[in-house]
Design a protein around this motif. Structure first.
Motif, PDB file in Angstrom:
ATOM      1  N   HIS A 277       0.795  -1.228   0.000  1.00 26.68           N
ATOM      2  CA  HIS A 277       0.000   0.000   0.000  1.00 26.68           C
ATOM      3  C   HIS A 277       0.830   1.281   0.000  1.00 26.68           C
ATOM      4  CE1 HIS A 277      -3.608  -2.309   0.211  1.00 26.68           C
ATOM      5  NE2 HIS A 277      -3.209  -2.921   1.309  1.00 26.68           N
ATOM      6  N   ALA A 278       2.119   1.178   0.213  1.00 22.43           N
ATOM      7  CA  ALA A 278       2.951   2.389   0.192  1.00 22.43           C
ATOM      8  C   ALA A 278       3.208   2.805  -1.254  1.00 22.43           C
ATOM      9  CB  ALA A 278       4.279   2.124   0.904  1.00 22.43           C
ATOM     10  N   LYS A 279       3.102   4.094  -1.509  1.00 16.43           N
ATOM     11  CA  LYS A 279       3.413   4.608  -2.855  1.00 16.43           C
ATOM     12  C   LYS A 279       4.926   4.651  -3.019  1.00 16.43           C
ATOM     13  CE  LYS A 279      -0.855   6.734  -3.564  1.00 16.43           C
ATOM     14  NZ  LYS A 279      -1.687   6.161  -4.617  1.00 16.43           N
ATOM     15  N   LEU A 280       5.402   4.133  -4.117  1.00 18.42           N
ATOM     16  CA  LEU A 280       6.845   4.004  -4.327  1.00 18.42           C
ATOM     17  C   LEU A 280       7.327   5.091  -5.277  1.00 18.42           C
ATOM     18  CD1 LEU A 280       7.017   0.113  -4.674  1.00 18.42           C
ATOM     19  CD2 LEU A 280       6.994   1.530  -2.592  1.00 18.42           C
ATOM     20  N   TYR A 281       8.321   5.851  -4.804  1.00 22.97           N
ATOM     21  CA  TYR A 281       8.820   7.018  -5.541  1.00 22.97           C
ATOM     22  C   TYR A 281      10.267   6.830  -5.971  1.00 22.97           C
ATOM     23  CZ  TYR A 281       5.138  10.521  -4.465  1.00 22.97           C
ATOM     24  OH  TYR A 281       3.981  11.249  -4.401  1.00 22.97           O
ATOM     25  N   ILE A 282      10.583   7.466  -7.083  1.00 22.00           N
ATOM     26  CA  ILE A 282      11.964   7.774  -7.444  1.00 22.00           C
ATOM     27  C   ILE A 282      12.146   9.259  -7.189  1.00 22.00           C
ATOM     28  CG2 ILE A 282      13.528   8.067  -9.405  1.00 22.00           C
ATOM     29  CD1 ILE A 282      12.689   5.424 -10.460  1.00 22.00           C
ATOM     30  N   ASN A 283      13.226   9.624  -6.506  1.00 23.68           N
ATOM     31  CA  ASN A 283      13.421  10.980  -5.994  1.00 23.68           C
ATOM     32  C   ASN A 283      14.724  11.531  -6.552  1.00 23.68           C
ATOM     33  OD1 ASN A 283      12.594  13.001  -3.988  1.00 23.68           O
ATOM     34  ND2 ASN A 283      14.398  12.362  -2.824  1.00 23.68           N
ATOM     35  N   ASP A 284      14.735  12.778  -6.984  1.00 24.36           N
ATOM     36  CA  ASP A 284      16.000  13.327  -7.477  1.00 24.36           C
ATOM     37  C   ASP A 284      16.002  14.840  -7.416  1.00 24.36           C
ATOM     38  OD1 ASP A 284      18.646  13.270  -8.639  1.00 24.36           O
ATOM     39  OD2 ASP A 284      18.066  11.410  -9.649  1.00 24.36           O
ATOM     40  N   TYR A 285      17.204  15.415  -7.569  1.00 21.65           N
ATOM     41  CA  TYR A 285      17.351  16.871  -7.614  1.00 21.65           C
ATOM     42  C   TYR A 285      17.707  17.290  -9.042  1.00 21.65           C
ATOM     43  CZ  TYR A 285      22.412  16.241  -7.759  1.00 21.65           C
ATOM     44  OH  TYR A 285      23.682  15.889  -8.138  1.00 21.65           O
ATOM     45  N   GLY A 286      17.603  18.589  -9.312  1.00 21.70           N
ATOM     46  CA  GLY A 286      17.965  19.077 -10.636  1.00 21.70           C
ATOM     47  C   GLY A 286      16.934  18.751 -11.697  1.00 21.70           C
ATOM     48  N   ILE A 287      15.714  18.431 -11.275  1.00 25.51           N
ATOM     49  CA  ILE A 287      14.630  18.136 -12.222  1.00 25.51           C
ATOM     50  C   ILE A 287      13.478  19.120 -12.023  1.00 25.51           C
ATOM     51  CG2 ILE A 287      15.248  15.707 -12.494  1.00 25.51           C
ATOM     52  CD1 ILE A 287      12.981  14.991 -10.535  1.00 25.51           C
ATOM     53  N   GLU A 288      13.801  20.281 -11.420  1.00 30.78           N
ATOM     54  CA  GLU A 288      12.774  21.285 -11.145  1.00 30.78           C
ATOM     55  C   GLU A 288      12.408  22.077 -12.395  1.00 30.78           C
ATOM     56  OE1 GLU A 288      15.629  20.936  -9.379  1.00 30.78           O
ATOM     57  OE2 GLU A 288      14.845  19.980  -7.562  1.00 30.78           O
ATOM     58  N   GLY A 289      13.377  22.170 -13.320  1.00 27.37           N
ATOM     59  CA  GLY A 289      13.114  22.798 -14.617  1.00 27.37           C
ATOM     60  C   GLY A 289      13.312  21.772 -15.716  1.00 27.37           C
ATOM     61  N   ARG A 290      12.930  22.155 -16.936  1.00 27.79           N
ATOM     62  CA  ARG A 290      13.137  21.240 -18.060  1.00 27.79           C
ATOM     63  C   ARG A 290      14.638  21.051 -18.306  1.00 27.79           C
ATOM     64  NH1 ARG A 290       8.511  24.142 -21.764  1.00 27.79           N
ATOM     65  NH2 ARG A 290       6.779  22.749 -21.223  1.00 27.79           N
ATOM     66  N   GLY A 291      15.013  19.919 -18.877  1.00 28.20           N
ATOM     67  CA  GLY A 291      16.417  19.668 -19.170  1.00 28.20           C
ATOM     68  C   GLY A 291      16.652  18.188 -19.388  1.00 28.20           C
ATOM     69  N   ASN A 292      17.899  17.853 -19.666  1.00 29.36           N
ATOM     70  CA  ASN A 292      18.209  16.463 -19.993  1.00 29.36           C
ATOM     71  C   ASN A 292      17.954  15.513 -18.823  1.00 29.36           C
ATOM     72  OD1 ASN A 292      18.944  17.245 -22.531  1.00 29.36           O
ATOM     73  ND2 ASN A 292      21.158  17.045 -22.209  1.00 29.36           N
ATOM     74  N   LYS A 293      18.267  15.973 -17.615  1.00 30.14           N
ATOM     75  CA  LYS A 293      18.050  15.085 -16.465  1.00 30.14           C
ATOM     76  C   LYS A 293      16.559  14.866 -16.235  1.00 30.14           C
ATOM     77  CE  LYS A 293      19.598  14.338 -11.725  1.00 30.14           C
ATOM     78  NZ  LYS A 293      20.402  14.877 -10.625  1.00 30.14           N
ATOM     79  N   THR A 294      15.790  15.934 -16.415  1.00 27.82           N
ATOM     80  CA  THR A 294      14.338  15.826 -16.248  1.00 27.82           C
ATOM     81  C   THR A 294      13.759  14.861 -17.279  1.00 27.82           C
ATOM     82  OG1 THR A 294      14.282  18.071 -15.400  1.00 27.82           O
ATOM     83  CG2 THR A 294      12.201  17.163 -16.209  1.00 27.82           C
ATOM     84  N   THR A 295      14.181  15.030 -18.527  1.00 25.46           N
ATOM     85  CA  THR A 295      13.711  14.118 -19.572  1.00 25.46           C
ATOM     86  C   THR A 295      14.111  12.684 -19.245  1.00 25.46           C
ATOM     87  OG1 THR A 295      13.977  15.897 -21.173  1.00 25.46           O
ATOM     88  CG2 THR A 295      13.799  13.668 -22.055  1.00 25.46           C
ATOM     89  N   ALA A 296      15.341  12.521 -18.733  1.00 22.61           N
ATOM     90  CA  ALA A 296      15.829  11.170 -18.440  1.00 22.61           C
ATOM     91  C   ALA A 296      15.002  10.510 -17.341  1.00 22.61           C
ATOM     92  CB  ALA A 296      17.302  11.222 -18.040  1.00 22.61           C
ATOM     93  N   ILE A 297      14.632  11.264 -16.313  1.00 24.99           N
ATOM     94  CA  ILE A 297      13.862  10.626 -15.226  1.00 24.99           C
ATOM     95  C   ILE A 297      12.451  10.316 -15.703  1.00 24.99           C
ATOM     96  CG2 ILE A 297      12.842  12.570 -13.922  1.00 24.99           C
ATOM     97  CD1 ILE A 297      14.236  11.088 -11.436  1.00 24.99           C
ATOM     98  N   GLN A 298      11.912  11.191 -16.540  1.00 27.82           N
ATOM     99  CA  GLN A 298      10.582  10.901 -17.087  1.00 27.82           C
ATOM    100  C   GLN A 298      10.624   9.645 -17.964  1.00 27.82           C
ATOM    101  OE1 GLN A 298       9.867  14.751 -18.844  1.00 27.82           O
ATOM    102  NE2 GLN A 298       8.942  15.561 -16.970  1.00 27.82           N
ATOM    103  N   ASN A 299      11.675   9.526 -18.775  1.00 27.99           N
ATOM    104  CA  ASN A 299      11.801   8.340 -19.628  1.00 27.99           C
ATOM    105  C   ASN A 299      12.022   7.079 -18.801  1.00 27.99           C
ATOM    106  OD1 ASN A 299      11.457   9.888 -21.902  1.00 27.99           O
ATOM    107  ND2 ASN A 299      13.650  10.052 -22.361  1.00 27.99           N
TER     108      ASN A 299
END
Ligand SMILES: *[C@@H]1O[C@H](CO)[C@@H](O)[C@H](O)[C@H]1NC(C)=O
Ligand SMILES: *[C@@H]1O[C@H](CO)[C@@H](O)[C@H](O)[C@H]1NC(C)=O
Ligand SMILES: *[C@@H]1O[C@H](CO)[C@@H](O)[C@H](O)[C@H]1NC(C)=O
Ligand SMILES: *[C@@H]1O[C@H](CO)[C@@H](O)[C@H](O)[C@H]1NC(C)=O
Ligand SMILES: *[C@@H]1O[C@H](CO)[C@@H](O)[C@H](O)[C@H]1NC(C)=O
Ligand SMILES: *[C@@H]1O[C@H](CO)[C@@H](O)[C@H](O)[C@H]1NC(C)=O
Ligand SMILES: *[C@@H]1O[C@H](CO)[C@@H](O)[C@H](O)[C@H]1NC(C)=O
Length: 351
Positions: free
Chosen positions: A203-225
């Motif tokens: 029942h616990a919601k499972l997250y992936i957590n990271d920094y540097g994804i507050e704005g658009r960019g390669n890292k943000t795209t990578a975590i979304q992918n």
């Protein structure tokens, strides 16, 4: 009744006005009652699940002023253990688990009726030496990760709203971080940790957590992918944590649009997201002007979450400059003397 409420509001505002170096701008707030209502109350009134904070046991055990604030569920509806559930504390020796420190945080939230975000299963820092300095085969490491996440999450079964299962698995350019886990298993430790966590607490919601994804960019795209790929492969994943350790004057200009992107992804593949570790560092001297800029920055980030239904809540990485991990940046919403800063009003306005 009305007069009484107004008087109470005034009485609560007064000490703040006197203590603040800045002229109070509460006149521009949607009504001073919302300031009095508290951050969690305002968050919930705006449709979010919680406003929360990270904490360490010594802070609320040794400091009654701090303790009274964190116990106030009008302010905080959610608690994250800042350190107590990290690997170096929970499994200092192979297979030898200790939960005393984590349980103290759990007990606080349980007694207060606050939600808990578990924090965390797999992160490449604050590891015990036996892992940090070890060399492991693929299968040894998968077993170590499964055993750690399964045992940790299982200990708190039924008590966690969510878990940050994976923390900071990506480099700033979006590639996988070559940490001790990746070096043994490639990216396979990620689904292994998530599956073990799901098995231990369905029942616990499972997250992936990271920094540097507050704005658009390669890292943000990578975590979304990454999350899209995990989801498509049937790996249990429920959320993305956007840490939001930010700096006044340096917010990503596309932060609001980026949160909209996360919302669209969430609606499409059925995941939520949250601000998990927010603070707002000040560079240089603290002036009345910069405190107003900090207030505006808090408002901007909270408003970006407010605007997207898939953003379920906001957690600050401790709420006071007295205990924040950024020791010289005055990054938090209560000051060193546990008085509310203008940033507090920024959060209220953001909701
Ligand atoms: C805060 O709540 C905890 C748990 O209920 C309690 O033990 C503690 O005494 C409270 N602290 C203050 C300052 O009220
Ligand atoms: C487990 O760790 C604790 C300290 O955290 C230590 O006192 C104890 O001896 C250890 N037990 C084993 C079996 O390693
Ligand atoms: C993730 O890593 C950051 C270090 O940048 C740390 O401050 C934070 O506690 C970690 N968060 C989680 C959820 O493990
Ligand atoms: C592990 O490595 C660190 C440095 O990376 C060192 O300080 C520490 O003593 C090592 N521990 C063991 C048990 O080898
Ligand atoms: C992982 O592998 C890379 C590349 O071989 C190396 O530079 C790095 O030090 C390794 N990291 C750990 C924690 O073993
Ligand atoms: C993002 O990735 C592209 C290639 O996919 C690269 O050309 C670009 O320089 C990267 N941007 C940053 C800021 O690293
Ligand atoms: C910060 O304050 C100190 C002491 O008041 C002053 O000497 C210094 O010039 C200030 N720095 C900036 C960047 O304004």
């Amino acid at each position: 009744m009305l007069v009484l409420a107004q008087l109470t509001a005034l009485a609560l505002l007064l000490p703040y006005c006197l203590a603040s170096p800045v002229a109070s701008s509460s006149a521009s707030l949607p009504g001073s009652t919302s300031r009095v209502a508290g951050l969690n109350a305002v968050a919930k009134a705006s449709g979010k699940l919680y406003f929360g904070t990270a904490t360490n046991a010594n802070e609320f055990q040794d400091d009654p002023v701090y303790g009274a604030i964190i116990n106030d569920t009008r302010q905080f509806g959610q608690i994250s253990p800042a350190n107590a559930m990290k690997w170096e504390f929970t499994e200092p020796n192979p297979g030898n688990f200790t939960f005393e420190d984590g349980d103290i945080i759990r007990d606080l939230a349980r007694n207060n009726g606050q939600l808990l975000r578990g924090h965390n299963c797999v992160w490449y820092m604050q590891l015990p030496d036996w892992i940090a300095n070890g060399t492991f085969t693929y299968h040894e490491m998968i077993n170590i990760v499964e055993n750690h996440c399964g045992t940790l999450v299982g200990h708190y079964k039924g008590e966690m709203y969510s878990w940050d299962v994976i923390n900071e698995s990506l480099n700033d350019d979006g590639s996988f971080r070559e940490n001790v886990f990746f070096n043994a298993t490639g990216p396979d430790y990620i689904p292994a940790a998530l599956r073990a966590a799901r098995a231990a607490d369905p029942h616990a919601k499972l997250y992936i957590n990271d920094y540097g994804i507050e704005g658009r960019g390669n890292k943000t795209t990578a975590i979304q992918n990454l999350v899209r790929k995990l989801k498509s492969e049937g790996v249990p994943i429920d959320g993305i944590g956007i840490q939001s350790h930010l700096t006044v004057g340096q917010l990503p200009t596309d932060l609001a649009e980026n949160f909209q992107d996360f919302g669209r992804l969430g609606a499409e593949i059925g995941i939520e997201f949250a601000i998990t570790e927010m603070d707002m560092r000040i560079l240089g001297n603290v002036t009345a002007e910069v405190l107003e800029q900090q207030k505006a920055a808090y408002e901007t980030v909270v408003d970006a979450c407010h605007a997207v239904p898939e953003c379920v809540g906001v957690t600050v990485w401790d709420f006071t400059d007295k205990y924040g991990w950024i020791t010289d940046g005055h990054a938090d919403i209560w000051d060193d003397d546990l008085q509310k800063k203008p940033a507090y009003d920024g959060v209220v306005l953001g909701f």
